[in-house]
Design a protein around this motif. Sequence first.
Motif: not given
Length: 394
Positions: A32-34, A122-127, A141, A143, A159
Amino acid sequence: MRTQVAIIGAGPSGLLLGQLLHKAGIDAIIVERQTPEYVLGRIRAGVLEQVATDLLDEAGVGQRMHAEGLVHTGFDMLFNGTRHRIDLEKLTGGKKVMVYGQTEVTHDLMDARKAAGLPTVYEAANVQVHDFDTTQPRVTYEKDGQTHTIDCDFIAGCDGFHGVCRASAPRSAIKEFEKVYPFGWLGLLSDTPPVHHELIYVNHPRGFALCSQRSATRSRYYLQVPLTDKIEQWSDDAFWNELKLRLDPEAAEKLITGPSLEKSIAPLRSFVTEPLRFGRMFLAGDAGHIVPPTGAKGLNLAATDVKYLSNAIVEFYQDKTEAGIDSYSERCLKRIWRAERFSWWFTSIMHNFPDDGAITGKLQQAELDYLMHSESGLKTIAENYVGLPLNFGE
């Protein structure tokens, strides 16, 4: 990392899928990116069909829903200043709906996943999703300054509308159908008793309104507003005054107002992606379809997608068959288009369409008057509202 199913998105679709797979002994990682707080802060639907409540029970997370949720056996439709009750229980042979907010559903699923010690990033960037057209898909991703890779058998795209999964599907293999409505819903959440024990859907010359609720002490109200409106234009007092103007005198007098806990304006659209499967990647929920909230179908459709997908994946591992995987998209889309039709129709008869002229309002009133005096018309509303059976038309 290695898992059987990589789930992109920790909203209710992704969390529910993860829980169902866990119950069947299948490993899954959710990305999850958030933040969890952001996910829980999203105010969404509040009406659950029987199919959705049964699925939450199957996932083992229905206890609080049954303890705190509100069972509704009908709802009101208000037009020409008069309310008409749609008796869901009578018209459908005993079916009902459950009023229980999507935020609470998400909270219950998060708690169950945490209690089971299941992995959520959580807070996974550039998935990014890769090689889903092969038998060895993977997800990457970023992190904490590092790039991570998840090797998996399947990717579940839970997503949402703006997610990476649908965007990664080859443009030559995808069709998208969309209708954007010329208005939005201004929603207000307040810690005030609901104006009525059931929902009230309002067709009014000033615009649509909806009186909804989350509990016996928390209310959710909506007003149709132009897409050009901004939240800053709507003070709490302005919202309450406008809502009273759209209600019948009895409801307007009973309405208890108070400070807003949250206010937002949501655009309305009908949107469907075809297909929902791309090799070893599957779209579920808002990643594949959006419905106007008028018919309360969004979360319920997502739950149905997850039911079909979890069954298909379980069959793949336990029964060594790809039949469920192969039929996933077709089965989902048949149900999705039926729900899209109902949501589009319900939206069309309950809202103002200012560019269509006065004749549209007259035609709406005629149709509503017909429906209220026709047993078959009332049954059509009721059976679609409570949700068609999973195997309807198969």
